[in-house]
Design a protein around this motif. Sequence first.
Motif, PDB file in Angstrom:
ATOM      1  N   ARG A  43      93.883  40.896  -6.399  1.00  0.00           N
ATOM      2  CA  ARG A  43      93.056  41.677  -7.306  1.00  0.00           C
ATOM      3  C   ARG A  43      92.255  42.707  -6.526  1.00  0.00           C
ATOM      4  N   LEU A  44      92.299  43.933  -6.987  1.00  0.00           N
ATOM      5  CA  LEU A  44      91.587  45.003  -6.301  1.00  0.00           C
ATOM      6  C   LEU A  44      90.119  45.027  -6.706  1.00  0.00           C
ATOM      7  N   GLU A  45      89.273  45.342  -5.748  1.00  0.00           N
ATOM      8  CA  GLU A  45      87.858  45.466  -6.035  1.00  0.00           C
ATOM      9  C   GLU A  45      87.595  46.752  -6.830  1.00  0.00           C
ATOM     10  N   ARG A  46      86.660  46.683  -7.764  1.00  0.00           N
ATOM     11  CA  ARG A  46      86.257  47.845  -8.540  1.00  0.00           C
ATOM     12  C   ARG A  46      84.760  48.056  -8.363  1.00  0.00           C
ATOM     13  N   SER A  47      84.354  49.306  -8.321  1.00  0.00           N
ATOM     14  CA  SER A  47      82.926  49.591  -8.178  1.00  0.00           C
ATOM     15  C   SER A  47      82.262  49.617  -9.552  1.00  0.00           C
ATOM     16  N   ASP A  48      81.008  49.214  -9.566  1.00  0.00           N
ATOM     17  CA  ASP A  48      80.236  49.168 -10.807  1.00  0.00           C
ATOM     18  C   ASP A  48      78.804  49.542 -10.441  1.00  0.00           C
ATOM     19  N   GLY A  49      78.328  50.663 -10.997  1.00  0.00           N
ATOM     20  CA  GLY A  49      76.991  51.104 -10.620  1.00  0.00           C
ATOM     21  C   GLY A  49      76.201  51.655 -11.787  1.00  0.00           C
ATOM     22  N   HIS A  50      74.895  51.445 -11.737  1.00  0.00           N
ATOM     23  CA  HIS A  50      73.984  51.957 -12.770  1.00  0.00           C
ATOM     24  C   HIS A  50      72.689  52.376 -12.107  1.00  0.00           C
ATOM     25  N   ALA A  51      72.248  53.606 -12.396  1.00  0.00           N
ATOM     26  CA  ALA A  51      70.960  54.094 -11.883  1.00  0.00           C
ATOM     27  C   ALA A  51      70.192  54.726 -13.028  1.00  0.00           C
ATOM     28  N   GLN A  52      68.936  54.332 -13.170  1.00  0.00           N
ATOM     29  CA  GLN A  52      68.097  54.837 -14.257  1.00  0.00           C
ATOM     30  C   GLN A  52      66.719  55.201 -13.719  1.00  0.00           C
ATOM     31  N   VAL A  53      66.252  56.393 -14.109  1.00  0.00           N
ATOM     32  CA  VAL A  53      64.967  56.910 -13.654  1.00  0.00           C
ATOM     33  C   VAL A  53      64.148  57.327 -14.864  1.00  0.00           C
ATOM     34  N   THR A  54      62.870  57.003 -14.851  1.00  0.00           N
ATOM     35  CA  THR A  54      61.946  57.442 -15.894  1.00  0.00           C
ATOM     36  C   THR A  54      60.804  58.216 -15.253  1.00  0.00           C
ATOM     37  N   LEU A  55      60.575  59.429 -15.752  1.00  0.00           N
ATOM     38  CA  LEU A  55      59.482  60.274 -15.272  1.00  0.00           C
ATOM     39  C   LEU A  55      58.474  60.480 -16.392  1.00  0.00           C
ATOM     40  N   ALA A  56      57.201  60.491 -16.046  1.00  0.00           N
ATOM     41  CA  ALA A  56      56.155  60.705 -17.045  1.00  0.00           C
ATOM     42  C   ALA A  56      54.971  61.406 -16.386  1.00  0.00           C
ATOM     43  N   ARG A  57      54.195  62.075 -17.208  1.00  0.00           N
ATOM     44  CA  ARG A  57      53.018  62.779 -16.696  1.00  0.00           C
ATOM     45  C   ARG A  57      51.858  61.792 -16.572  1.00  0.00           C
ATOM     46  N   SER A  58      51.229  61.804 -15.410  1.00  0.00           N
ATOM     47  CA  SER A  58      50.114  60.905 -15.155  1.00  0.00           C
ATOM     48  C   SER A  58      49.161  61.579 -14.185  1.00  0.00           C
ATOM     49  N   ARG A  59      47.877  61.571 -14.505  1.00  0.00           N
ATOM     50  CA  ARG A  59      46.846  62.158 -13.656  1.00  0.00           C
ATOM     51  C   ARG A  59      47.194  63.597 -13.282  1.00  0.00           C
ATOM     52  N   GLY A  60      47.684  64.354 -14.259  1.00  0.00           N
ATOM     53  CA  GLY A  60      47.926  65.776 -14.076  1.00  0.00           C
ATOM     54  C   GLY A  60      49.203  66.143 -13.371  1.00  0.00           C
ATOM     55  N   ALA A  61      50.084  65.187 -13.095  1.00  0.00           N
ATOM     56  CA  ALA A  61      51.332  65.485 -12.395  1.00  0.00           C
ATOM     57  C   ALA A  61      52.465  64.653 -12.988  1.00  0.00           C
ATOM     58  N   VAL A  62      53.692  65.118 -12.773  1.00  0.00           N
ATOM     59  CA  VAL A  62      54.864  64.365 -13.210  1.00  0.00           C
ATOM     60  C   VAL A  62      55.187  63.344 -12.133  1.00  0.00           C
ATOM     61  N   ARG A  63      55.196  62.078 -12.510  1.00  0.00           N
ATOM     62  CA  ARG A  63      55.361  61.007 -11.534  1.00  0.00           C
ATOM     63  C   ARG A  63      56.469  60.052 -11.960  1.00  0.00           C
ATOM     64  N   LEU A  64      56.963  59.312 -10.980  1.00  0.00           N
ATOM     65  CA  LEU A  64      57.959  58.288 -11.242  1.00  0.00           C
ATOM     66  C   LEU A  64      57.299  57.108 -11.940  1.00  0.00           C
ATOM     67  N   ARG A  65      57.806  56.765 -13.122  1.00  0.00           N
ATOM     68  CA  ARG A  65      57.278  55.609 -13.850  1.00  0.00           C
ATOM     69  C   ARG A  65      58.155  54.382 -13.636  1.00  0.00           C
ATOM     70  N   ASP A  66      59.466  54.598 -13.566  1.00  0.00           N
ATOM     71  CA  ASP A  66      60.350  53.434 -13.429  1.00  0.00           C
ATOM     72  C   ASP A  66      61.634  53.858 -12.721  1.00  0.00           C
ATOM     73  N   LEU A  67      62.166  52.964 -11.898  1.00  0.00           N
ATOM     74  CA  LEU A  67      63.432  53.187 -11.211  1.00  0.00           C
ATOM     75  C   LEU A  67      64.203  51.880 -11.187  1.00  0.00           C
ATOM     76  N   ALA A  68      65.437  51.920 -11.688  1.00  0.00           N
ATOM     77  CA  ALA A  68      66.306  50.746 -11.668  1.00  0.00           C
ATOM     78  C   ALA A  68      67.668  51.185 -11.167  1.00  0.00           C
ATOM     79  N   GLN A  69      68.238  50.437 -10.240  1.00  0.00           N
ATOM     80  CA  GLN A  69      69.552  50.788  -9.725  1.00  0.00           C
ATOM     81  C   GLN A  69      70.271  49.535  -9.244  1.00  0.00           C
ATOM     82  N   ARG A  70      71.576  49.558  -9.392  1.00  0.00           N
ATOM     83  CA  ARG A  70      72.390  48.431  -8.925  1.00  0.00           C
ATOM     84  C   ARG A  70      73.786  48.938  -8.572  1.00  0.00           C
ATOM     85  N   GLY A  71      74.451  48.145  -7.766  1.00  0.00           N
ATOM     86  CA  GLY A  71      75.822  48.468  -7.409  1.00  0.00           C
ATOM     87  C   GLY A  71      75.932  49.779  -6.652  1.00  0.00           C
TER      88      GLY A  71
END
Length: 275
Positions: free
Chosen positions: A10-38
Amino acid sequence: MNALSPLSARLERSDGHAQVTLARSRGAVRLRDLAQRGSAKAFLPRVEGDVPEVVFLNTSGGLTGGDRLSYRLEVGEGCRAVATTQTAERAYAAGAGAARVEVLHEVGRDGWLDWLPQETILFEGAALDRETRISLAPGAGCLMVESVVLGRAAMGETLTRLAFRDRRSILRGGKPVLVEPLALDNRALAAAGGAAVLGGARALATLAMVGPGAEDALGPVRTAMGEAGVEAAASAFDGKLVLRLLAADGWPLRRQVARLLTVLRGRALPRVWQV
Protein backbone atom coordinates in the motif's frame (compact mmCIF):
# COMPACT_ATOMS: atom_id res chain seq x y z
CA MET A 1 11.94 -13.32 -2.26
CA ASN A 2 8.67 -13.23 -0.43
CA ALA A 3 5.71 -11.68 -2.23
CA LEU A 4 4.60 -8.33 -0.91
CA SER A 5 1.53 -8.46 1.28
CA PRO A 6 -1.39 -6.14 0.42
CA LEU A 7 -0.50 -4.07 3.49
CA SER A 8 3.18 -3.66 2.64
CA ALA A 9 2.36 -2.80 -0.99
CA ARG A 10 0.00 0.00 0.00
CA LEU A 11 1.35 3.38 -0.99
CA GLU A 12 1.54 6.19 1.50
CA ARG A 13 -0.71 9.20 0.85
CA SER A 14 -0.26 12.69 2.21
CA ASP A 15 -3.01 14.35 4.20
CA GLY A 16 -2.71 17.94 5.36
CA HIS A 17 -4.84 20.73 6.79
CA ALA A 18 -3.81 24.27 7.73
CA GLN A 19 -6.18 26.90 9.11
CA VAL A 20 -5.44 30.48 10.13
CA THR A 21 -7.70 33.05 11.78
CA LEU A 22 -6.83 36.75 11.81
CA ALA A 23 -8.65 39.41 13.80
CA ARG A 24 -8.17 43.02 14.80
CA SER A 25 -6.97 43.47 18.37
CA ARG A 26 -5.45 46.48 20.13
CA GLY A 27 -5.38 48.47 16.89
CA ALA A 28 -3.63 45.86 14.74
CA VAL A 29 -4.45 42.73 12.76
CA ARG A 30 -3.18 39.79 14.79
CA LEU A 31 -3.13 36.02 14.69
CA ARG A 32 -6.07 34.67 16.68
CA ASP A 33 -5.81 30.98 15.88
CA LEU A 34 -3.53 28.58 13.99
CA ALA A 35 -4.18 24.89 13.42
CA GLN A 36 -2.13 22.62 11.19
CA ARG A 37 -1.52 18.92 10.72
CA GLY A 38 0.11 16.55 8.31
CA SER A 39 1.74 17.95 5.19
CA ALA A 40 -0.02 21.35 5.31
CA LYS A 41 1.70 24.20 7.11
CA ALA A 42 1.13 27.94 7.45
CA PHE A 43 3.47 30.65 8.62
CA LEU A 44 3.31 34.43 8.92
CA PRO A 45 6.55 36.18 7.93
CA ARG A 46 7.28 39.60 9.36
CA VAL A 47 6.21 42.32 6.96
CA GLU A 48 6.04 46.08 7.17
CA GLY A 49 2.72 47.76 7.83
CA ASP A 50 -0.61 46.50 9.12
CA VAL A 51 -1.33 43.93 6.38
CA PRO A 52 -0.09 40.49 7.47
CA GLU A 53 0.97 37.79 5.02
CA VAL A 54 0.00 34.14 5.40
CA VAL A 55 2.13 31.64 3.47
CA PHE A 56 0.76 28.13 3.01
CA LEU A 57 3.07 25.20 2.30
CA ASN A 58 2.64 21.57 1.26
CA THR A 59 5.64 19.78 2.78
CA SER A 60 5.04 16.58 0.78
CA GLY A 61 6.66 18.25 -2.24
CA GLY A 62 3.73 17.72 -4.58
CA LEU A 63 0.44 15.95 -5.12
CA THR A 64 -0.45 12.53 -6.48
CA GLY A 65 -3.48 10.24 -6.50
CA GLY A 66 -5.16 9.88 -3.11
CA ASP A 67 -3.51 12.90 -1.47
CA ARG A 68 -5.67 15.33 0.50
CA LEU A 69 -4.81 18.98 1.16
CA SER A 70 -6.83 21.76 2.76
CA TYR A 71 -6.05 25.46 3.30
CA ARG A 72 -8.37 27.78 5.19
CA LEU A 73 -8.09 31.42 6.20
CA GLU A 74 -10.54 33.56 8.15
CA VAL A 75 -10.01 37.32 7.88
CA GLY A 76 -11.88 39.17 10.59
CA GLU A 77 -14.11 42.21 10.33
CA GLY A 78 -12.29 45.29 9.08
CA CYS A 79 -9.04 43.39 8.48
CA ARG A 80 -6.83 43.21 5.39
CA ALA A 81 -4.56 40.25 4.66
CA VAL A 82 -2.47 38.65 1.95
CA ALA A 83 -2.23 34.89 1.51
CA THR A 84 -0.03 32.94 -0.88
CA THR A 85 1.85 29.67 -1.27
CA GLN A 86 5.57 29.25 -0.71
CA THR A 87 6.19 27.80 -4.16
CA ALA A 88 4.43 26.38 -7.19
CA GLU A 89 2.25 23.33 -6.48
CA ARG A 90 3.06 20.24 -8.56
CA ALA A 91 0.60 17.51 -9.46
CA TYR A 92 2.40 14.32 -10.49
CA ALA A 93 1.20 11.16 -12.24
CA ALA A 94 -1.52 9.44 -10.24
CA GLY A 95 -1.49 5.67 -10.00
CA ALA A 96 -5.06 5.45 -8.73
CA GLY A 97 -7.64 8.05 -7.78
CA ALA A 98 -7.23 11.80 -7.78
CA ALA A 99 -5.55 14.22 -5.41
CA ARG A 100 -8.08 16.50 -3.75
CA VAL A 101 -7.38 20.08 -2.69
CA GLU A 102 -9.80 22.35 -0.86
CA VAL A 103 -9.20 26.07 -0.37
CA LEU A 104 -11.87 27.82 1.69
CA HIS A 105 -11.37 31.44 2.76
CA GLU A 106 -13.76 33.76 4.57
CA VAL A 107 -13.54 37.55 4.75
CA GLY A 108 -15.47 39.45 7.42
CA ARG A 109 -17.47 42.64 6.99
CA ASP A 110 -15.43 45.45 5.38
CA GLY A 111 -12.39 43.20 5.19
CA TRP A 112 -10.13 42.44 2.23
CA LEU A 113 -8.08 39.42 1.11
CA ASP A 114 -5.46 39.07 -1.60
CA TRP A 115 -5.34 35.33 -2.41
CA LEU A 116 -2.19 34.97 -4.53
CA PRO A 117 -1.14 31.32 -4.82
CA GLN A 118 1.77 30.56 -7.13
CA GLU A 119 1.12 28.48 -10.21
CA THR A 120 0.03 24.84 -10.34
CA ILE A 121 2.18 22.68 -12.62
CA LEU A 122 0.46 19.58 -14.01
CA PHE A 123 2.60 16.62 -15.06
CA GLU A 124 1.79 13.78 -17.45
CA GLY A 125 -0.86 11.49 -15.96
CA ALA A 126 -1.81 13.90 -13.16
CA ALA A 127 -5.26 13.60 -11.59
CA LEU A 128 -6.34 16.57 -9.46
CA ASP A 129 -9.70 17.78 -8.16
CA ARG A 130 -9.56 21.23 -6.57
CA GLU A 131 -12.09 23.67 -5.21
CA THR A 132 -11.33 27.25 -4.23
CA ARG A 133 -14.08 29.27 -2.57
CA ILE A 134 -13.85 32.76 -1.08
CA SER A 135 -16.85 33.91 0.95
CA LEU A 136 -17.24 37.67 1.41
CA ALA A 137 -19.34 39.34 4.09
CA PRO A 138 -21.14 42.62 3.23
CA GLY A 139 -18.64 45.36 2.36
CA ALA A 140 -15.78 42.88 1.97
CA GLY A 141 -13.66 42.34 -1.14
CA CYS A 142 -10.90 40.19 -2.56
CA LEU A 143 -8.30 39.79 -5.27
CA MET A 144 -7.73 36.23 -6.50
CA VAL A 145 -5.37 34.64 -9.02
CA GLU A 146 -5.06 31.08 -10.27
CA SER A 147 -2.39 30.00 -12.80
CA VAL A 148 -2.02 26.56 -14.37
CA VAL A 149 0.92 25.26 -16.40
CA LEU A 150 0.61 22.09 -18.52
CA GLY A 151 4.02 20.50 -18.18
CA ARG A 152 7.45 22.10 -18.43
CA ALA A 153 8.16 23.52 -21.87
CA ALA A 154 11.91 23.75 -21.16
CA MET A 155 11.95 19.96 -20.61
CA GLY A 156 10.08 19.28 -23.84
CA GLU A 157 7.05 17.91 -22.01
CA THR A 158 3.75 17.60 -23.85
CA LEU A 159 0.81 16.28 -21.87
CA THR A 160 -1.42 13.59 -23.36
CA ARG A 161 -2.97 12.13 -20.19
CA LEU A 162 -4.64 14.33 -17.60
CA ALA A 163 -7.67 14.47 -15.32
CA PHE A 164 -7.95 17.99 -13.92
CA ARG A 165 -11.08 19.51 -12.43
CA ASP A 166 -10.86 22.96 -10.91
CA ARG A 167 -13.73 25.03 -9.54
CA ARG A 168 -13.23 28.60 -8.37
CA SER A 169 -15.98 30.70 -6.85
CA ILE A 170 -16.42 33.97 -4.98
CA LEU A 171 -19.56 34.56 -2.94
CA ARG A 172 -20.78 37.89 -1.64
CA GLY A 173 -23.28 37.68 1.20
CA GLY A 174 -23.79 34.00 0.38
CA LYS A 175 -24.63 34.67 -3.28
CA PRO A 176 -22.21 33.70 -6.07
CA VAL A 177 -20.70 36.61 -7.99
CA LEU A 178 -18.06 34.54 -9.81
CA VAL A 179 -18.19 30.83 -10.60
CA GLU A 180 -15.52 29.45 -12.91
CA PRO A 181 -15.31 25.68 -13.46
CA LEU A 182 -12.47 24.23 -15.52
CA ALA A 183 -12.07 20.64 -16.70
CA LEU A 184 -9.15 19.30 -18.73
CA ASP A 185 -8.89 15.64 -19.71
CA ASN A 186 -7.34 13.54 -22.47
CA ARG A 187 -9.89 14.63 -25.05
CA ALA A 188 -9.43 18.31 -24.19
CA LEU A 189 -5.66 17.94 -24.51
CA ALA A 190 -6.04 16.31 -27.92
CA ALA A 191 -8.12 19.28 -29.07
CA ALA A 192 -6.09 21.93 -27.24
CA GLY A 193 -4.85 23.47 -30.48
CA GLY A 194 -8.36 24.66 -31.33
CA ALA A 195 -9.41 28.23 -30.63
CA ALA A 196 -12.42 26.96 -28.69
CA VAL A 197 -10.17 25.16 -26.21
CA LEU A 198 -6.66 26.51 -25.45
CA GLY A 199 -5.51 27.61 -28.88
CA GLY A 200 -2.20 25.80 -28.41
CA ALA A 201 -1.44 27.46 -25.06
CA ARG A 202 0.40 25.53 -22.35
CA ALA A 203 -0.25 28.00 -19.54
CA LEU A 204 -3.38 29.84 -18.44
CA ALA A 205 -4.45 32.14 -15.64
CA THR A 206 -7.48 33.92 -14.25
CA LEU A 207 -7.38 37.04 -12.10
CA ALA A 208 -10.49 38.37 -10.41
CA MET A 209 -11.12 41.37 -8.18
CA VAL A 210 -14.44 41.67 -6.40
CA GLY A 211 -15.30 44.67 -4.28
CA PRO A 212 -16.65 48.21 -4.37
CA GLY A 213 -15.17 50.09 -7.33
CA ALA A 214 -13.30 47.07 -8.76
CA GLU A 215 -14.39 48.05 -12.27
CA ASP A 216 -12.37 51.29 -11.97
CA ALA A 217 -9.17 49.23 -12.38
CA LEU A 218 -10.09 48.12 -15.91
CA GLY A 219 -8.18 50.91 -17.65
CA PRO A 220 -4.94 50.51 -15.67
CA VAL A 221 -4.82 46.71 -16.12
CA ARG A 222 -5.42 46.97 -19.86
CA THR A 223 -2.51 49.41 -20.04
CA ALA A 224 -0.35 46.89 -18.13
CA MET A 225 -1.02 44.09 -20.62
CA GLY A 226 1.35 43.44 -23.50
CA GLU A 227 3.86 40.82 -22.30
CA ALA A 228 5.30 39.11 -25.40
CA GLY A 229 3.84 35.64 -25.88
CA VAL A 230 0.80 36.25 -23.66
CA GLU A 231 -2.77 36.75 -24.82
CA ALA A 232 -4.87 38.65 -22.27
CA ALA A 233 -8.33 40.14 -22.03
CA ALA A 234 -10.18 41.95 -19.26
CA SER A 235 -13.76 42.95 -18.51
CA ALA A 236 -15.43 44.67 -15.58
CA PHE A 237 -18.86 45.64 -14.29
CA ASP A 238 -20.87 45.88 -11.06
CA GLY A 239 -17.96 45.68 -8.64
CA LYS A 240 -16.18 42.86 -10.46
CA LEU A 241 -13.05 42.77 -12.62
CA VAL A 242 -12.01 39.57 -14.43
CA LEU A 243 -8.87 38.94 -16.49
CA ARG A 244 -8.02 35.80 -18.45
CA LEU A 245 -4.62 34.98 -19.89
CA LEU A 246 -3.09 32.35 -22.19
CA ALA A 247 0.58 31.72 -22.99
CA ALA A 248 2.79 29.17 -24.70
CA ASP A 249 4.98 28.88 -21.59
CA GLY A 250 4.70 29.48 -17.89
CA TRP A 251 7.50 32.07 -17.55
CA PRO A 252 6.03 34.89 -19.68
CA LEU A 253 2.66 34.18 -18.08
CA ARG A 254 4.20 34.57 -14.63
CA ARG A 255 5.78 37.89 -15.58
CA GLN A 256 2.50 39.20 -16.95
CA VAL A 257 0.54 38.04 -13.92
CA ALA A 258 3.09 39.66 -11.60
CA ARG A 259 2.81 42.97 -13.45
CA LEU A 260 -0.98 42.94 -13.32
CA LEU A 261 -1.07 42.04 -9.63
CA THR A 262 1.35 44.86 -8.84
CA VAL A 263 -0.93 47.33 -10.64
CA LEU A 264 -4.04 46.04 -8.89
CA ARG A 265 -2.42 45.96 -5.45
CA GLY A 266 -0.40 49.15 -5.71
CA ARG A 267 2.47 47.41 -3.97
CA ALA A 268 5.05 44.69 -4.54
CA LEU A 269 4.20 41.01 -4.49
CA PRO A 270 4.98 38.81 -1.48
CA ARG A 271 8.69 38.00 -1.29
CA VAL A 272 8.12 34.28 -1.88
CA TRP A 273 7.11 35.03 -5.48
CA GLN A 274 10.70 36.03 -6.40
CA VAL A 275 9.80 37.28 -9.89
